[in-house]
Enzyme design. Structure first.
Site, PDB file in Angstrom:
ATOM      1  N   ASP A  13       0.857  -1.183   0.000  1.00  0.00           N
ATOM      2  CA  ASP A  13       0.000   0.000   0.000  1.00  0.00           C
ATOM      3  C   ASP A  13       0.905   1.250   0.000  1.00  0.00           C
ATOM      4  O   ASP A  13       2.089   1.170   0.344  1.00  0.00           O
ATOM      5  CB  ASP A  13      -0.869  -0.056   1.268  1.00  0.00           C
ATOM      6  CG  ASP A  13      -1.662   1.219   1.477  1.00  0.00           C
ATOM      7  OD1 ASP A  13      -2.361   1.634   0.535  1.00  0.00           O
ATOM      8  OD2 ASP A  13      -1.578   1.794   2.581  1.00  0.00           O
ATOM      9  N   ASP A  15      -0.223   5.200   0.908  1.00  0.00           N
ATOM     10  CA  ASP A  15      -0.431   6.166   1.994  1.00  0.00           C
ATOM     11  C   ASP A  15      -0.452   5.487   3.364  1.00  0.00           C
ATOM     12  O   ASP A  15      -1.245   4.583   3.601  1.00  0.00           O
ATOM     13  CB  ASP A  15      -1.758   6.917   1.803  1.00  0.00           C
ATOM     14  CG  ASP A  15      -1.719   7.834   0.592  1.00  0.00           C
ATOM     15  OD1 ASP A  15      -0.634   7.989   0.004  1.00  0.00           O
ATOM     16  OD2 ASP A  15      -2.772   8.388   0.241  1.00  0.00           O
ATOM     17  N   ASP A 215      -1.676  -0.699   5.896  1.00  0.00           N
ATOM     18  CA  ASP A 215      -2.053  -0.127   7.207  1.00  0.00           C
ATOM     19  C   ASP A 215      -3.558   0.020   7.399  1.00  0.00           C
ATOM     20  O   ASP A 215      -4.004   0.316   8.505  1.00  0.00           O
ATOM     21  CB  ASP A 215      -1.409   1.249   7.392  1.00  0.00           C
ATOM     22  CG  ASP A 215      -2.065   2.298   6.503  1.00  0.00           C
ATOM     23  OD1 ASP A 215      -2.266   2.002   5.304  1.00  0.00           O
ATOM     24  OD2 ASP A 215      -2.400   3.385   6.996  1.00  0.00           O
TER      25      ASP A 215
END
Ligand SMILES: [Mg+2]
Length: 269
Positions: A13, A15, A215
């Protein structure tokens, strides 16, 4: 635990994972990026952003020789020398194309008077007002290939009908911040990871060992689809449950520091 010279694939991922949530820096991860590059391990960006938004970043990260997964898994962008690239020059779409999605949305709205606005209905300035992006970035976010963000203005009863009709057209709705995202029912970060893992496995026959790093709740499909998962401490309070907790490592650091911490823990040199 995997070794660096295994047939590794790294899915990440952006961001809050490879990129710092606030500064967008990936500096703490650079040493690992260099090490993975030297070992010819593909690092595959896996994000909700559009291909147009990811392209420049992928260049800065020096990862353009690898595919990347955009639009939450609905779109897989392939490098120029990828086998079969000529037949599908824009990449591999899972589910429905943007044109098909827009056609279904417009048809449903005309037929049932549903109240919503998608990116395809509005001006770049409206997207700026909705998202807080700079105008140039809003235009990149509007270059969609396989999913449509929309804001729902109608009532809950209509929303339930809307969802049902989309389902009948093989489309699904997922929540992402203030937008609902419409994409193919079978699309997602998990299916995109599985598709790419198969592509890498086929030529050699040698099994690939995949690592996922993310996250947020929209990374759970990706983390479940990889052999090893790094759950990076996020700026949120969601629980992040995984299907198999063995093989998962939860970092105590956020963003690229957590990214580094995860690979330090996982990969044997
Ligand atoms: Mg994230």
């Amino acid at each position: 635990m995997p070794y660096l010279d295994d047939n590794l694939l790294v899915f990440t991922d952006l961001d809050g994972s490879l990129l710092d949530h606030h500064s967008y820096s990936w500096q703490p991860a650079q040493e690992w990026l260099n090490r993975l590059s030297a070992a010819h391990v593909p690092v595959i960006l896996t994000t909700s952003k559009t291909a147009a938004e990811v392209a420049q970043l992928q260049q800065q990260l020096m990862l353009t020789q690898h595919p990347f997964i955009a639009e939450n898994g609905a779109m897989i962008s392939l490098p120029t020398d990828w086998p079969g690239k000529k037949e599908s020059p824009t990449g591999h779409i899972i589910g429905a194309s943007y044109e098909e999605i827009r056609h279904t949305l417009i048809t449903l709205r005309q037929r049932y008077d549903f109240e919503f606005r998608g990116f395809g209905d509005v001006s770049p300035q409206q997207v700026v007002d909705w998202t807080g992006l700079e105008l140039a970035d809003a235009k990149l976010a509007m270059q969609r290939e396989a999913s449509e963000p929309l804001i729902w203005f109608g009532n809950e009863l209509d929303f339930a009908r809307f969802e049902k009709y989309l389902h009948e057209e093989n489309l699904a709705l997922t929540r992402g911040g203030r937008f609902w995202h419409v994409m193919g029912k079978e699309a997602g970060k998990g299916p995109a990871v599985e598709w790419l893992s198969q592509q890498y496995q086929q030529p050699s026959g040698k099994p690939v060992v995949s690592i996922g790093l993310g996250d947020g709740p929209n990374d759970i499909g990706m983390l479940n689809a990889t052999d090893y998962a790094v759950v990076i401490l996020g700026h949120h309070t969601h629980a992040m449950p995984l299907e198999k907790e063995n093989g998962a490592f939860r970092t105590t650091q956020r963003g690229p520091e957590g990214w580094k911490q995860g690979l330090d823990h996982l990969i044997r040199l």
